[in-house]
Design a protein around this motif. Structure first.
Motif, mmCIF file in Angstrom:
data_model
loop_
_atom_site.group_PDB
_atom_site.id
_atom_site.type_symbol
_atom_site.label_atom_id
_atom_site.label_comp_id
_atom_site.label_asym_id
_atom_site.label_seq_id
_atom_site.Cartn_x
_atom_site.Cartn_y
_atom_site.Cartn_z
ATOM 1 N N PHE A 91 76.203 9.308 -19.332
ATOM 2 C CA PHE A 91 75.093 9.915 -18.595
ATOM 3 C C PHE A 91 74.156 8.833 -18.062
ATOM 4 O O PHE A 91 73.745 8.869 -16.903
ATOM 5 N N SER A 92 73.819 7.867 -18.916
ATOM 6 C CA SER A 92 72.899 6.809 -18.497
ATOM 7 C C SER A 92 73.502 5.981 -17.361
ATOM 8 O O SER A 92 72.814 5.591 -16.410
ATOM 9 N N SER A 93 74.789 5.697 -17.468
ATOM 10 C CA SER A 93 75.457 4.929 -16.423
ATOM 11 C C SER A 93 75.402 5.651 -15.083
ATOM 12 O O SER A 93 75.056 5.068 -14.060
ATOM 13 N N HIS A 94 75.726 6.959 -15.104
ATOM 14 C CA HIS A 94 75.675 7.746 -13.865
ATOM 15 C C HIS A 94 74.258 7.793 -13.318
ATOM 16 O O HIS A 94 74.039 7.640 -12.107
ATOM 17 N N MET A 95 73.270 8.017 -14.177
ATOM 18 C CA MET A 95 71.890 8.114 -13.719
ATOM 19 C C MET A 95 71.411 6.791 -13.112
ATOM 20 O O MET A 95 70.669 6.774 -12.120
ATOM 21 N N THR A 96 71.847 5.671 -13.699
ATOM 22 C CA THR A 96 71.471 4.360 -13.149
ATOM 23 C C THR A 96 71.963 4.217 -11.711
ATOM 24 O O THR A 96 71.230 3.786 -10.814
ATOM 25 N N HIS A 97 73.214 4.612 -11.480
ATOM 26 C CA HIS A 97 73.766 4.518 -10.126
ATOM 27 C C HIS A 97 73.092 5.491 -9.174
ATOM 28 O O HIS A 97 72.813 5.146 -8.015
ATOM 29 N N ILE A 98 72.813 6.706 -9.635
ATOM 30 C CA ILE A 98 72.188 7.707 -8.770
ATOM 31 C C ILE A 98 70.781 7.287 -8.387
ATOM 32 O O ILE A 98 70.342 7.486 -7.242
ATOM 33 N N VAL A 99 70.039 6.670 -9.336
ATOM 34 C CA VAL A 99 68.693 6.177 -9.029
ATOM 35 C C VAL A 99 68.757 5.148 -7.903
ATOM 36 O O VAL A 99 67.968 5.165 -6.961
ATOM 37 N N ARG A 100 69.731 4.231 -7.993
ATOM 38 C CA ARG A 100 69.878 3.216 -6.942
ATOM 39 C C ARG A 100 70.232 3.846 -5.595
ATOM 40 O O ARG A 100 69.741 3.418 -4.550
ATOM 41 N N ILE A 101 71.096 4.863 -5.652
ATOM 42 C CA ILE A 101 71.486 5.543 -4.410
ATOM 43 C C ILE A 101 70.271 6.186 -3.765
ATOM 44 O O ILE A 101 70.049 6.075 -2.550
ATOM 45 N N ILE A 102 69.453 6.884 -4.563
ATOM 46 C CA ILE A 102 68.272 7.570 -4.030
ATOM 47 C C ILE A 102 67.292 6.568 -3.431
ATOM 48 O O ILE A 102 66.656 6.823 -2.408
ATOM 49 N N GLN A 103 67.200 5.398 -4.038
ATOM 50 C CA GLN A 103 66.286 4.377 -3.528
ATOM 51 C C GLN A 103 66.772 3.779 -2.206
ATOM 52 O O GLN A 103 65.964 3.431 -1.343
ATOM 53 N N GLU A 104 68.099 3.644 -2.040
ATOM 54 C CA GLU A 104 68.661 2.968 -0.875
ATOM 55 C C GLU A 104 69.070 3.893 0.266
ATOM 56 O O GLU A 104 69.229 3.451 1.397
ATOM 57 N N MET A 105 69.274 5.164 0.013
ATOM 58 C CA MET A 105 69.849 6.082 1.002
ATOM 59 C C MET A 105 68.960 6.250 2.227
ATOM 60 O O MET A 105 67.747 6.067 2.174
ATOM 61 N N VAL A 106 69.612 6.577 3.340
ATOM 62 C CA VAL A 106 68.947 6.900 4.601
ATOM 63 C C VAL A 106 69.531 8.209 5.117
ATOM 64 O O VAL A 106 70.538 8.696 4.590
ATOM 65 N N PRO A 107 68.915 8.826 6.130
ATOM 66 C CA PRO A 107 69.403 10.133 6.584
ATOM 67 C C PRO A 107 70.870 10.163 6.997
ATOM 68 O O PRO A 107 71.527 11.191 6.859
ATOM 69 N N ASP A 108 71.407 9.047 7.545
ATOM 70 C CA ASP A 108 72.824 9.082 7.953
ATOM 71 C C ASP A 108 73.715 8.396 6.916
ATOM 72 O O ASP A 108 74.651 7.673 7.243
ATOM 73 N N SER A 109 73.427 8.679 5.643
ATOM 74 C CA SER A 109 74.282 8.214 4.549
ATOM 75 C C SER A 109 75.247 9.320 4.152
ATOM 76 O O SER A 109 74.942 10.507 4.303
ATOM 77 N N LEU A 110 76.397 8.911 3.626
ATOM 78 C CA LEU A 110 77.329 9.831 2.978
ATOM 79 C C LEU A 110 77.305 9.509 1.495
ATOM 80 O O LEU A 110 77.520 8.360 1.091
ATOM 81 N N ILE A 111 77.056 10.529 0.680
ATOM 82 C CA ILE A 111 76.920 10.320 -0.762
ATOM 83 C C ILE A 111 77.960 11.164 -1.483
ATOM 84 O O ILE A 111 78.045 12.380 -1.277
ATOM 85 N N LEU A 112 78.752 10.511 -2.323
ATOM 86 C CA LEU A 112 79.806 11.169 -3.080
ATOM 87 C C LEU A 112 79.468 11.071 -4.567
ATOM 88 O O LEU A 112 79.341 9.964 -5.106
ATOM 89 N N LEU A 113 79.284 12.221 -5.226
ATOM 90 C CA LEU A 113 78.858 12.263 -6.626
ATOM 91 C C LEU A 113 79.884 13.045 -7.439
ATOM 92 O O LEU A 113 80.148 14.220 -7.149
ATOM 93 N N ASP A 114 80.444 12.390 -8.438
ATOM 94 C CA ASP A 114 81.471 13.021 -9.262
ATOM 95 C C ASP A 114 80.868 13.470 -10.595
ATOM 96 O O ASP A 114 80.208 12.682 -11.293
ATOM 97 N N GLU A 115 81.111 14.747 -10.949
ATOM 98 C CA GLU A 115 80.623 15.326 -12.204
ATOM 99 C C GLU A 115 79.122 15.092 -12.359
ATOM 100 O O GLU A 115 78.633 14.531 -13.338
ATOM 101 N N LEU A 116 78.392 15.554 -11.332
ATOM 102 C CA LEU A 116 76.941 15.399 -11.309
ATOM 103 C C LEU A 116 76.313 16.104 -12.512
ATOM 104 O O LEU A 116 76.575 17.280 -12.758
#
Length: 791
Positions: free
Chosen positions: A396-421
């Motif tokens: 869980f912590s590993s996934h959350m670490t990556h998701i936090v980084r994604i949320i910080q870096e994402m822009v409107p024309d990003s594609l985000i793929l999340l497995d077992e959210l």
């Protein structure tokens, strides 16, 4: 997370690097393999479009020609650098240079020839950059042979030195041969051979006779029983041979240095050549890979929408992979794939992400034509259980670490793929957190594909207009997933159905159902109904597609049959035209022979030509004229007898096939008729009255005017074979002469020049052509011929 780090992570988790490894197998040179190894996705629409266009051109070439001449390309960049720095290249390096120049020349000719017929702008541009450098290639081949040896003819001095070496070697061998074969030395010689040691000719001598020959010992056998001795008699010759070989080496070095200098002068052109060849081989590598996986060119869009038809994961074997249809980003911005574990959700997620990366890297995608992909500026992926042992982080912590980084870096024309959210923690909290994350990303405008096994997200996706439910189909009968992605249908847990199939008592199952809330039961029932409706719709759609395919097959079959019949008709018409031409030519020959006969008779007998001789000649002329039966009148039928014929009436005589004038009515339907210079009695049934006409001069003027209106002043023969063209030209000249045209234009085009030569050869020998010339400015130039006709 820097751009480099997120891209590196995305490439790894989606296994894009493994796709690159597959594609590299199709490279013809190390240059293309190097480019493939460095290939990463582009992130602007223009770059992706250009890369896709290049690959599409490569695929077009393979489909048209089957093979591309890519053999002989070497990485000559190190050799070019050494030549620039003043080093001396080796013979093998020169051979690689020559091979690469020849490969470039072949590939350039191949592509430019094809580019004249097909639109290949990118390939054509690279091909045009390649310089032939034929002089350098010729000089290399004139200096070094195919085995990497410098040729005797590379310089006059080298030829002289090698002749000297050959003479010395011959003298040494001859002297040593006599020595080993001398009976007095037989017991001293181990073997009757002459061999080389340290570049000097020696003979094998038994240990105990080492002093018998004098000279130098250069080597001995492993046992020590044999010594390889250079006898004193050939030491001087061997020394001279050594000196000659040193001179040879020095001359070879001079020749190679001079050739290297010549190469250095062409270093810039060689660098452009090798870069162009590398890019072309790279493009054709992508094309060959596309054909190997039966890929197609995707349609690119700027609206952040993905629409894949029969998409296949490229790393799954063809016999096992299950195609999926998927879309996201157009009518909805999120796709939530639900269902139990091991059901194929992750494979679907990876397929979407990997195909997106492939498309943005300029690779064609393993999906049906008309599939669409967007060009995203970022592609994030958080897939798989990547627990960090070093940091002692949970899943869980590993996934959350990556998701936090994604949320910080994402822009409107990003594609985000999340497995077992939301996985790896309390189900209630995990589901709530997953919904909150999806809401946040949705507000930022990115496109999302997420997988989960939480039932709460099924309801969330159902109630949100921008979110679409999806699931991977599961076959309860076989207790295994089918891996087909079902859009619009949330995943079912199938727990009760699986338990029943495995033999769990019904009482236990019913008690378990009672523990489930009514809302959950209603949701499962709704999902079941949707799945059944979807399956029924799928069956009907497949039946409709089958019927449509059958109709298309029948239509194509009918079209092919129609085309076959048209080809057969055209063939028969061409044959008929050829036969007709032969008949006409024969008729003309006969007619001309008759005319010559009549002229001869006229010259011999003047006005005293007998009527029977004229009738006989007229009969031969009539027989020479080909006639076509129209079917309107039976052969031998005689027209009905005209009434009221009188002197002066113009008539047509059917038996003679000539016109005549009635001189006198003789009674009982008989008439005296003037036919040319012949007066004869004819029955009225053999005569057909002509209608009242104008004077002969007026008729000729009207007839000529009418013909001029019908006959064009030009004839277009382009696209015809020489044989077809000459048939049409012959017929056209006859019509033009009858119409009284003074001049005509024959359009034959430039092409290979064969049609032009045939037309002008024909005009040169035509009896009614006064003169001819090629067209001038404003008349069509060299693509036309102007013919002036005799009056």
């Amino acid at each position: 997370m820097t751009e480099k780090s997120w891209l590196k992570r995305t490439v790894k988790v989606l296994e894009f690097d493994k796709v690159i490894e597959q594609a590299m197998r199709y490279a013809s040179s190390s240059l293309a393999r190097e480019r493939m190894e460095r290939l990463t996705p582009f992130f602007t629409y223009e770059e992706v479009e250009e890369a896709q266009e290049a690959t599409a051109e490569g695929v077009t070439v393979y489909r048209l020609r089957g093979e591309v001449p890519l053999g002989g390309i070497h990485d000559i960049r190190p050799s070019i650098r050494r030549a620039r720095m003043g080093g001396v290249l080796s013979p093998q390096e020169f051979l690689d240079l020559a091979d690469t120049l020849a490969a470039g020349r072949r590939l350039k000719h191949f592509l430019l020839e094809l580019a004249d017929k097909e639109s290949l702008p990118i390939l054509k541009e690279y091909a045009e950059r390649i310089e032939g450098l034929k002089n350098l290639e010729t000089k290399i081949h004139g200096t070094i042979d195919e085995y990497g040896e410098v040729l005797d003819g590379a310089s006059p001095l080298l030829r002289k030195i090698r002749a000297e070496i050959k003479g010395l070697e011959s003298g040494i061998k001859e002297r040593l041969d006599r020595m080993v074969k001398d009976p007095s030395y037989q017991k001293m010689i181990q073997e009757q051979i002459v061999t080389l040691r340290n570049g000097r000719y020696v003979i094998p001598v038994k240990q105990e006779y080492r002093t018998a020959f004098g000279g130098l010992v250069h080597d001995q056998s492993a046992s020590g029983a044999t010594l390889f001795i250079e006898p004193e008699a050939v030491v001087r010759l061997n020394n001279e041979l050594r000196e000659a070989k040193l001179k040879e080496e020095k001359e070879i070095e001079r020749i190679l240095r001079e050739l290297t200098h010549t190469t250095a002068e062409e270093a810039d052109a060689l660098s452009v050549n090798v870069e162009s060849l590398a890019e072309l081989d790279f493009i054709f590598t992508k094309a060959k890979y596309a054909l190997s996986i039966k890929a197609s060119r995707p349609i690119l869009n700027r609206k952040k929408a993905i629409k894949l038809k029969k998409a296949r994961h490229p790393l799954i074997p063809k016999e096992k992979v299950v195609p999926i249809d998927v879309e996201v980003g157009d009518s909805f911005t999120m796709l939530v794939i639900t269902g139990p574990n091991t059901g194929g959700k992750t494979v679907s997620l990876k397929t979407i992400g990997l195909i997106t990366l492939m498309a943005q890297a300029g690779l064609q995608i393993p999906a049906d034509e008309e599939s669409e992909v967007a060009v995203f500026s970022q592609v994030f992926a958080d897939i798989g259980d990547e627990q960090s042992i070093e940091q002692s982080l949970s899943t869980f912590s590993s996934h959350m670490t990556h998701i936090v980084r994604i949320i910080q870096e994402m822009v409107p024309d990003s594609l985000i793929l999340l497995d077992e959210l939301g996985a790896g923690t309390d189900p209630t909290e995990g589901a709530a957190l997953a919904i909150a994350i999806l809401d946040h990303i949705s507000r930022r405008g990115a496109r999302v594909v997420a997988t989960t096994h939480y039932s709460e997200l099924k309801v969330y996706a159902y109630n949100q207009p921008q979110v679409m439910n999806a699931s991977v189909e599961f076959d309860v009968e076989t207790l295994s997933p089918t891996y087909r992605l079902l859009l619009g249908i949330p995943g079912r847990s199938n727990a009760f159905a699986i338990a029943r199939r495995l033999g769990l008592p019904a009482g236990i199952i019913e008690k378990a159902k009672a523990q489930v809330g009514s809302e959950s039961r209603e949701l499962e029932q709704m999902i079941t109904n949707l799945a059944e409706s979807r399956k029924e719709a799928e069956m009907k759609r497949e039946e409709a597609e089958r019927i449509q395919e059958e109709m298309v097959r029948l239509r194509n079959s009918l079209q092919e049959e129609k085309e076959r019949l048209e080809r057969e008709r055209d063939r028969l018409l061409r044959e008929a035209a050829r036969e007709a031409e032969e008949v006409v030519k024969k008729a003309r020959r006969e007619a001309e022979e008759v005319i010559r006969e009549l002229r001869r008779l006229g010259e011999e007998e003047g006005a005293r030509i007998k009527e029977h001789r004229l009738i006989e000649a007229r009969k031969r002329l009539d027989e020479a004229i080909p006639t076509l039966e129209t079917g309107r009148r039976e052969r031998g039928a005689v027209p009905s007898s005209p009434h009221g014929l009188k002197a002066g009436d113009e008539v047509y005589v059917h038996s003679l096939k000539l016109k005549g004038i009635v001189l006198e009515a003789l009674g009982e339907d008989e008439y005296l008729v003037q036919v040319g210079i012949l007066k004869t009695k004819l029955n009225g049934r053999d005569l057909e009255k002509r209608e009242e006409e104008k004077t002969r001069h007026e008729k000729a003027v009207i007839r000529t005017a009418n013909r001029r209106e019908r006959v064009r002043t030009e004839l277009d023969l382009r696209g015809q074979t020489v044989e077809e063209a000459l048939i049409h030209l012959d017929r056209y000249l006859d019509e033009a002469l009858l119409a009284g045209l003074p001049q005509v234009t024959i359009i034959h085009g430039l092409g290979t020049g064969a049609l032009k030569r045939a037309v002008q050869d024909y005009l040169r020998s035509h009896r009614n052509v006064e003169r001819y010339r090629s067209g001038g400015q404003g008349e069509g130039g060299l693509g036309v011929t102007i013919a002036e006709l005799k009056g």
